[in-house]
Design a protein around this motif. Structure first.
Motif, PDB file in Angstrom:
ATOM      1  N   PRO A  43      56.266  64.480 -14.508  1.00 38.68           N
ATOM      2  CA  PRO A  43      56.204  63.180 -14.239  1.00 38.68           C
ATOM      3  C   PRO A  43      55.408  62.399 -15.232  1.00 38.68           C
ATOM      4  O   PRO A  43      55.773  61.249 -15.744  1.00 38.68           O
ATOM      5  N   VAL A  44      54.250  63.043 -15.481  1.00 35.20           N
ATOM      6  CA  VAL A  44      53.236  62.413 -16.508  1.00 35.20           C
ATOM      7  C   VAL A  44      54.102  62.240 -17.918  1.00 35.20           C
ATOM      8  O   VAL A  44      53.766  61.292 -18.608  1.00 35.20           O
ATOM      9  N   VAL A  45      54.369  63.402 -18.505  1.00 32.41           N
ATOM     10  CA  VAL A  45      55.212  63.427 -19.654  1.00 32.41           C
ATOM     11  C   VAL A  45      56.442  62.469 -19.614  1.00 32.41           C
ATOM     12  O   VAL A  45      56.546  61.593 -20.582  1.00 32.41           O
ATOM     13  N   ALA A  46      57.010  62.243 -18.447  1.00 29.52           N
ATOM     14  CA  ALA A  46      58.187  61.394 -18.550  1.00 29.52           C
ATOM     15  C   ALA A  46      57.828  60.085 -18.721  1.00 29.52           C
ATOM     16  O   ALA A  46      58.403  59.292 -19.073  1.00 29.52           O
ATOM     17  N   MET A  47      56.767  59.697 -17.752  1.00 32.51           N
ATOM     18  CA  MET A  47      56.056  58.269 -17.863  1.00 32.51           C
ATOM     19  C   MET A  47      55.695  57.830 -19.183  1.00 32.51           C
ATOM     20  O   MET A  47      56.057  56.934 -19.747  1.00 32.51           O
ATOM     21  N   LYS A  48      54.924  58.632 -19.731  1.00 28.36           N
ATOM     22  CA  LYS A  48      54.550  58.502 -21.230  1.00 28.36           C
ATOM     23  C   LYS A  48      55.868  58.378 -22.156  1.00 28.36           C
ATOM     24  O   LYS A  48      55.839  57.354 -23.047  1.00 28.36           O
ATOM     25  N   GLY A  49      56.891  59.013 -21.871  1.00 30.68           N
ATOM     26  CA  GLY A  49      57.824  58.999 -22.685  1.00 30.68           C
ATOM     27  C   GLY A  49      58.649  57.737 -22.857  1.00 30.68           C
ATOM     28  O   GLY A  49      59.094  57.145 -23.652  1.00 30.68           O
ATOM     29  N   ILE A  50      58.761  57.191 -21.378  1.00 30.45           N
ATOM     30  CA  ILE A  50      59.250  55.885 -21.207  1.00 30.45           C
ATOM     31  C   ILE A  50      58.580  54.689 -21.958  1.00 30.45           C
ATOM     32  O   ILE A  50      59.317  54.020 -22.715  1.00 30.45           O
ATOM     33  N   ASN A  51      57.291  54.735 -21.793  1.00 27.52           N
ATOM     34  CA  ASN A  51      56.479  53.987 -22.617  1.00 27.52           C
ATOM     35  C   ASN A  51      56.487  53.858 -24.205  1.00 27.52           C
ATOM     36  O   ASN A  51      56.680  52.859 -24.980  1.00 27.52           O
TER      37      ASN A  51
END
Length: 293
Positions: A43-51
């Motif tokens: 989830p952390v990598v996914a959220m950073k990727g969205i930003n």
């Protein structure tokens, strides 16, 4: 605690299932080149990727806007260049007409050329690019000339967002370029050429030279203002390009795998999986059921 054959079998199957899961993860990473393929993977990598992707998309959108602004400005600059040349040619004709050494045919020739230049100026003021009148402010679907042929442009600025919280005027105010009675001054000069045999005509045409100089200067001033905005647009465009590159790099660092590391992990996991299978075959011993078949 008593260790039974069933416990050994269940543990082995659970470990093999975990091994298959890891194999699938590493194979998917090598296939896609991404660390994660669904938000639940990390989830952390996914959220950073969205930003990072949002930043990249914003930069791309603003870059498209700067392209639209460039289109306005480049066409306006080309039109102003032509208008300046036409006005300078009119001034040359006025200087020639004011020297008092021209005969009838020369005055007629000067007048015909001046009339053609006037029509050329009108066509420049009525320039239409991609279906838009570039010298009629925000009213781009209508000509700045009314039904009587009078130049009455819309003077509202066409502002295009080129960065977060930043808009830049893309158009040139038609009134600032062709206003102040510019076309009337040209008409006045042409009219004076009909009275070339009038006493004091040299002084009258000399007054037209001054008026034409005023018209030339207002076009040059408008072009200078446009040039300043074009320079600013170029600076913003360069900054947006850098932002897009940085967002893409950060997104790549966040999501993309290190292929050598991923392949090493896959090979290692394959070896461990084979070892687990080999060990498991030795741990699970034959039972009475095997002999009752």
């Amino acid at each position: 605690m008593r260790i039974t054959q069933s416990m050994l079998s269940n543990n082995m199957l659970r470990n093999l299932s975990n091994s298959y899961t890891k194999l699938d993860t590493y194979m998917e990473q090598v296939r896609t080149g991404k660390k994660i393929n669904r938000p639940s993977d990390n989830p952390v990598v996914a959220m950073k990727g969205i930003n990072y992707r949002r930043q990249e998309n914003e930069a791309e959108q603003y870059l498209r806007n700067t392209g639209e602004a460039h289109n306005w400005m480049d066409n306006s600059d080309a039109a102003l260049d032509q208008a300046t040349k036409a006005m300078q040619k009119l001034r040359e004709l006025a200087v020639k007409a004011s020297n008092g050494t021209n005969d009838d045919e020369e005055y007629k020739s000067i007048k015909e050329e001046a009339k053609q230049l006037k029509e050329h100026l009108v066509s420049i003021a009525d320039t239409k690019v991609n279906g838009k009148y570039i010298f009629n402010g925000t009213d781009t679907t209508n000509s700045p000339f009314d039904q009587n042929g009078d130049f009455l442009p819309n003077t509202e600025s066409v502002n295009i967002p080129i960065a977060a919280g930043l808009e830049l005027q893309a158009n040139v105010d038609g009134e600032a370029v062709f206003g102040n009675g510019l076309f009337n001054k040209v008409d006045s000069f042409i009219q004076k050429l009909d009275d070339y045999d009038k006493e004091g005509i040299e002084e009258d045409i000399g007054a037209s030279i001054t008026e034409l100089d005023t018209g030339i200067n207002q076009i040059i001033d408008a072009r200078a203002g446009l040039g300043a905005r074009m320079n600013r647009l170029e600076l913003v465009e360069n900054r947006l390009g850098d932002q897009k590159i940085m967002a893409t790099k950060m997104m790549s660092d966040n999501e993309d795998i290190n292929y050598s590391e991923a392949i090493t992990n896959l090979i290692t996991q394959e070896f461990l999986h084979r070892a687990a299978l080999s060990t498991g075959s030795r741990i699970i011993q034959p039972t009475l059921v095997d002999f009752l078949r």
